[in-house]
Design a protein around this motif. Structure first.
Motif, PDB file in Angstrom:
ATOM      1  N   ASN A  12       0.814  -1.214   0.000  1.00 49.02           N
ATOM      2  CA  ASN A  12       0.000   0.000   0.000  1.00 49.02           C
ATOM      3  C   ASN A  12       0.851   1.268   0.000  1.00 49.02           C
ATOM      4  O   ASN A  12       0.653   2.134  -0.864  1.00 49.02           O
ATOM      5  N   ASN A  39       2.017   1.040  14.075  1.00 51.97           N
ATOM      6  CA  ASN A  39       0.799   1.580  13.450  1.00 51.97           C
ATOM      7  C   ASN A  39      -0.461   1.272  14.248  1.00 51.97           C
ATOM      8  O   ASN A  39      -1.509   1.895  14.020  1.00 51.97           O
ATOM      9  N   ARG A  40      -0.384   0.344  15.189  1.00 48.23           N
ATOM     10  CA  ARG A  40      -1.557  -0.087  15.945  1.00 48.23           C
ATOM     11  C   ARG A  40      -1.612   0.492  17.353  1.00 48.23           C
ATOM     12  O   ARG A  40      -2.459   0.086  18.152  1.00 48.23           O
ATOM     13  N   ASN A  45      -2.047   5.570  15.889  1.00 52.50           N
ATOM     14  CA  ASN A  45      -3.462   5.251  15.697  1.00 52.50           C
ATOM     15  C   ASN A  45      -4.399   6.194  16.447  1.00 52.50           C
ATOM     16  O   ASN A  45      -5.621   6.055  16.367  1.00 52.50           O
ATOM     17  N   GLN A  53      -3.535   1.910   9.924  1.00 46.04           N
ATOM     18  CA  GLN A  53      -2.971   1.412   8.669  1.00 46.04           C
ATOM     19  C   GLN A  53      -2.023   2.448   8.069  1.00 46.04           C
ATOM     20  O   GLN A  53      -2.080   3.636   8.399  1.00 46.04           O
ATOM     21  N   THR A  54      -1.167   1.977   7.203  1.00 47.59           N
ATOM     22  CA  THR A  54      -0.297   2.859   6.438  1.00 47.59           C
ATOM     23  C   THR A  54      -0.622   2.685   4.956  1.00 47.59           C
ATOM     24  O   THR A  54      -1.146   1.640   4.562  1.00 47.59           O
ATOM     25  N   THR A  66      -5.774   9.376   4.478  1.00 42.75           N
ATOM     26  CA  THR A  66      -5.391   7.967   4.406  1.00 42.75           C
ATOM     27  C   THR A  66      -6.129   7.334   3.234  1.00 42.75           C
ATOM     28  O   THR A  66      -6.940   7.992   2.584  1.00 42.75           O
TER      29      THR A  66
END
Length: 207
Positions: A12, A39-40, A45, A53-54, A66
């Motif tokens: 992504n 990221n979590r 977050n 998410q990235t 995002t």
């Protein structure tokens, strides 16, 4: 520029990096430790992306975008040349159509096939995983490629004679698939020809 790009491993963020490379855009980056779960947890977050998410794109005014298609659409409007979505309503609609098809038929099942199988130790503590669905999802991605292959027989790119976000997205995910046990079937000769052309582009391996 005040814009800032939150990057990590994975297909992504690479889609956006490839998109920026084709446009000649260079932005300050913050590397997010995806494998370590950065990221979590806060502050990512809580103040960057509540979905955990990235990638993410922090805008000049501090707001955060995002979702890769939204980020690329924004960058297209801010930096219109060269056009990777389109310069007319018809071109933009065609790009969005093919990007959606590629995402639903190939990229999503390919990625979830990995998450629910080889990636299960990493993703099981973070999201609902369905290991029993992994083989079927991988097969769905291969079905999508077989569907696409004859459609691009006479085309330089997925949407026709111009490079678009659809090409960038599919290339990033096929490259990822090849690294996690889902290689491109050489029987898909048109996609293989297209893939080799994409891999030879100067922007194919952005830092």
């Amino acid at each position: 520029m005040a814009m800032k790009f939150y990057n990590s491993v994975g297909p992504n963020p690479r889609v956006v990096k490839l998109f920026m490379a084709e446009k000649g855009i260079s932005l300050p980056e913050v590397e997010v430790d995806l494998r370590g779960g950065e990221n979590r947890r806060p502050p990512y977050n809580s103040s960057v992306n509540p979905a955990g998410q990235t990638p993410a794109l922090e805008l000049d005014d501090g707001r955060v975008l995002t979702e890769i298609t939204a980020i690329c659409e924004y960058l297209e409007e801010r930096f219109p040349d060269p056009a990777l979505i389109g310069t007319t309503a018809e071109e933009r609609a065609a790009t969005r159509m093919w990007t959606r098809r590629v995402d639903l038929k190939i990229c999503e099942p390919l990625t979830n096939g990995f998450r629910f199988a080889e990636g299960l130790p990493l993703f099981e503590p973070r999201m609902r995983c369905l290991p029993e669905a992994a083989a079927g999802l991988k097969a769905m991605a291969q079905d999508g490629l077989k569907w696409l292959d004859p459609l691009i027989a006479d085309r330089a790119f997925i949407a026709g004679d111009r490079l678009t976000l659809a090409d960038i997205m599919l290339f990033a995910f096929l490259d990822f698939g090849a690294s996690v046990g889902q290689p491109l079937d050489p029987d898909n000769r048109n996609i293989l020809r297209w893939y080799q052309g994409m891999k030879a582009r100067p922007g194919a391996n952005p830092n």
